[in-house]
Design an enzyme around this catalytic site. Structure first.
Site, PDB file in Angstrom:
ATOM      1  N   CYS A 112       0.808  -1.256   0.147  1.00 20.83           N
ATOM      2  CA  CYS A 112      -0.143   0.059  -0.141  1.00 20.83           C
ATOM      3  C   CYS A 112       0.849   1.309   0.022  1.00 20.83           C
ATOM      4  O   CYS A 112       0.367   2.227  -0.442  1.00 20.83           O
ATOM      5  CB  CYS A 112      -1.020   0.079   1.166  1.00 20.83           C
ATOM      6  SG  CYS A 112      -1.808  -1.469   1.179  1.00 20.83           S
ATOM      7  N   HIS A 246      -2.707   7.471   2.257  1.00 19.59           N
ATOM      8  CA  HIS A 246      -3.209   6.116   1.703  1.00 19.59           C
ATOM      9  C   HIS A 246      -4.642   6.083   2.294  1.00 19.59           C
ATOM     10  O   HIS A 246      -4.791   5.963   3.614  1.00 19.59           O
ATOM     11  CB  HIS A 246      -2.283   4.929   2.104  1.00 19.59           C
ATOM     12  CG  HIS A 246      -2.928   3.640   2.154  1.00 19.59           C
ATOM     13  ND1 HIS A 246      -3.556   3.276   0.833  1.00 19.59           N
ATOM     14  CD2 HIS A 246      -2.885   2.564   2.750  1.00 19.59           C
ATOM     15  CE1 HIS A 246      -4.078   2.035   1.000  1.00 19.59           C
ATOM     16  NE2 HIS A 246      -3.876   1.598   1.819  1.00 19.59           N
ATOM     17  N   ASN A 276     -10.235   0.560  -0.047  1.00 20.60           N
ATOM     18  CA  ASN A 276      -8.900   0.421  -0.052  1.00 20.60           C
ATOM     19  C   ASN A 276      -8.142  -0.057  -1.270  1.00 20.60           C
ATOM     20  O   ASN A 276      -8.493  -1.228  -1.691  1.00 20.60           O
ATOM     21  CB  ASN A 276      -8.271  -0.350   1.237  1.00 20.60           C
ATOM     22  CG  ASN A 276      -6.916  -0.466   1.146  1.00 20.60           C
ATOM     23  OD1 ASN A 276      -6.082   0.105   0.341  1.00 20.60           O
ATOM     24  ND2 ASN A 276      -6.249  -1.024   2.211  1.00 20.60           N
TER      25      ASN A 276
END
Ligand code: UT7
Length: 319
Positions: A112, A246, A276
Site C-alpha cells: 500500500c 493512503h 482501499n
C-alpha cells in the site's frame, strides 16, 4: 532540477459493489462496514479486467491530457502488488500497449506504500539519469486476491489505477520537494499482520490480516514519517495545503488526527466510494480532489502511506 507532475488521470472499473450488496452474501451490514471504515462502496474489476488493463487506460488518458507522446516517455514505472503475472511486469505490458518505444519499464512492489516508493524511485532516477518524462502508474486489483467469504477482509478493498506524467524542469518553484521511505521486515513482529496467505510459490493465496495491529501501526508509523519529513525540510503543517494519505480506512485517518494532532480538515478522504485500493489510493484521491477543484495548482501536498512488509513513507510535492 525538479520533477513536476504535469498530468494526472485515473481509471476505475465500471462495476460498483455497495455494502448492501455484500450483505446479501456475507454476515455483515452497511452499518458495520461504514461505521468502522467509512467505506460505502468499491469498484470491482471484471474477470478479464486485469491490473494492466486499468493501468493502460489510465496511461492513455494521462498522455492525452499532458500532451506527451508515447515516444517521448523515457521510463514507465508501475507500482503494483497485484500484477497480472509474476513476469513480464505490468510496466512492460503498458509500454507495449501505448507504444512507448524508447522507454525502459519496470514494476515497484511496496504494497500500500508503493506509490510513495515509486515516486521516490522516479524522482531520483530523473535526477541521476537525466530523464525528461516518466510515466508513473499505480494500478491494483486487490479484489482478485480477497477471500469473498471472509467478511473481515473482503469488505475493505477495491480496484483502480492512477497515472501521472512527471517531467523534469529547471523551475524550482514546484515539483517533488522530498520523499522519505522506511521498512521493517522484522518477521516475528510483523509478517503475520498483513500477508499473502499462499505457500511461497502459490500465487492464488488470499489476503489475510490482523486488522487491529495494522490499525495501530498505521497510526504510529504514518505519524512518524510525516513528522520526520516535515522536520527535515524545515516545514510544519502550516506549510501544507492538503494531506493525501493512503485511503485504507476513514477511522484510521480520524484516529491519526486525534491521537497525533494533525488537522483532519486538511485530509483528502475518498474511502467512501473507493475503499482501499492499495498503492493506487493516493493518485486516485488526488485526481478526485483536483477534479472537484479542492486541490489546485500551487498547493503543497503531503502524501503518507503504510503497507504490508511493513513498509511506509511520506512525500511532499508542490503542484
Ligand atoms: O492498508 C492497510 C489495510 N488495513 C486496514 O485498513 C485494516 C485496519 N483495521 C481496521 O480498520 C479494523 O481492524 C477492521 C475494520 C478491519 C475491523 O474492525 P475491528 O473493530 O478491529 O473489529 P475486529 O476485527 O476486532 O472484530 C470485531 C468483531 C468480530 O466479531 P466477534 O468475534 O466480536 O463476534 C468480527 O468477527 O467484528 C466481526 N467482524 C464483522 N462483523 C460484521 C469482522 N468483520 C466484520 C464485518 N461485518 N465485515
Amino acid at each position: 532540477m525538479k520533477a513536476k507532475i504535469i498530468g494526472i488521470s485515473s481509471y476505475l472499473p465500471s462495476r460498483v459493489v455497495t455494502n448492501d450488496e455484500l450483505s446479501k452474501t456475507l454476515d455483515t451490514s452497511h452499518e458495520w462496514i461504514y461505521s468502522r471504515t467509512g467505506i460505502a462502496s468499491r469498484h470491482v474489476s471484471a474477470y478479464d479486467e486485469l491490473t494492466s488493463t486499468l493501468a493502460i487506460e489510465a496511461a492513455k488518458q494521462v498522455l492525452e491530457q499532458s500532451e506527451v507522446r508515447p515516444g517521448e516517455i523515457d521510463a514507465i514505472i508501475v507500482s503494483t502488488t497485484t500484477g497480472d503475472t509474476r513476469f513480464p511486469s505490468c510496466a512492460c505490458k503498458v509500454q507495449g500497449a501505448i507504444g512507448a518505444s524508447k522507454a525502459f519499464a519496470f514494476d515497484v512492489n511496496a504494497a500500500c506504500a508503493g506509490f510513495i516508493y515509486a515516486l521516490a524511485v522516479a524522482d531520483s532516477m530523473m535526477k541521476s539519469m537525466k530523464l525528461k518524462n516518466v510515466l508513473l502508474i499505480a494500478s491494483e486489483t486487490l479484489t482478485k486476491f480477497v477471500d469473498w467469504t471472509d467478511r473481515s477482509t473482503c469488505v475493505l478493498f477495491g480496484d483502480g489505477a492512477g497515472a501521472l506524467v512527471l517531467q523534469s524542469s529547471d523551475d524550482e518553484t514546484s515539483g517533488i520537494i522530498a520523499t522519505k521511505l522506511y521498512s521493517n521486515g522484522d518477521e516475528e513482529k510483523y509478517n503475520s499482520i498483513l500477508s499473502h496467505n499462499g505457500a511461497q510459490n502459490d500465487y492464488r493465496g488470499y489476503i489475510t490480516m490482523a486488522g487491529r495491529s495494522v490499525f495501530k501501526y498505521a497510526i504510529e508509523y504514518m505519524a512518524m514519517s510525516m513528522h520526520d519529513i516535515l522536520n527535515e525540510n524545515n516545514m510544519t503543517m502550516n506549510d501544507i495545503d492538503w494531506v493525501i494519505p493512503h485511503q485504507a480506512n476513514r477511522r484510521i485517518l480520524e484516529s491519526l488526527c486525534k491521537m497525533k494532532e494533525f488537522p483532519l480538515e486538511k485530509f483528502v478522504i475518498t474511502t467512501e466510494n473507493h475503499a482501499n485500493t492499495s498503492s493506487a489510493s493516493i493518485p486516485l484521491a488526488m485526481r478526485d480532489a483536483m477534479y472537484r477543484g479542492i486541490v489546485k495548482k500551487g498547493d503543497t501536498l503531503l502524501f503518507s502511506a503504510l503497507g504490508a512488509g511493513l513498509v511506509w513513507g511520506s512525500a511532499i510535492i508542490r503542484l
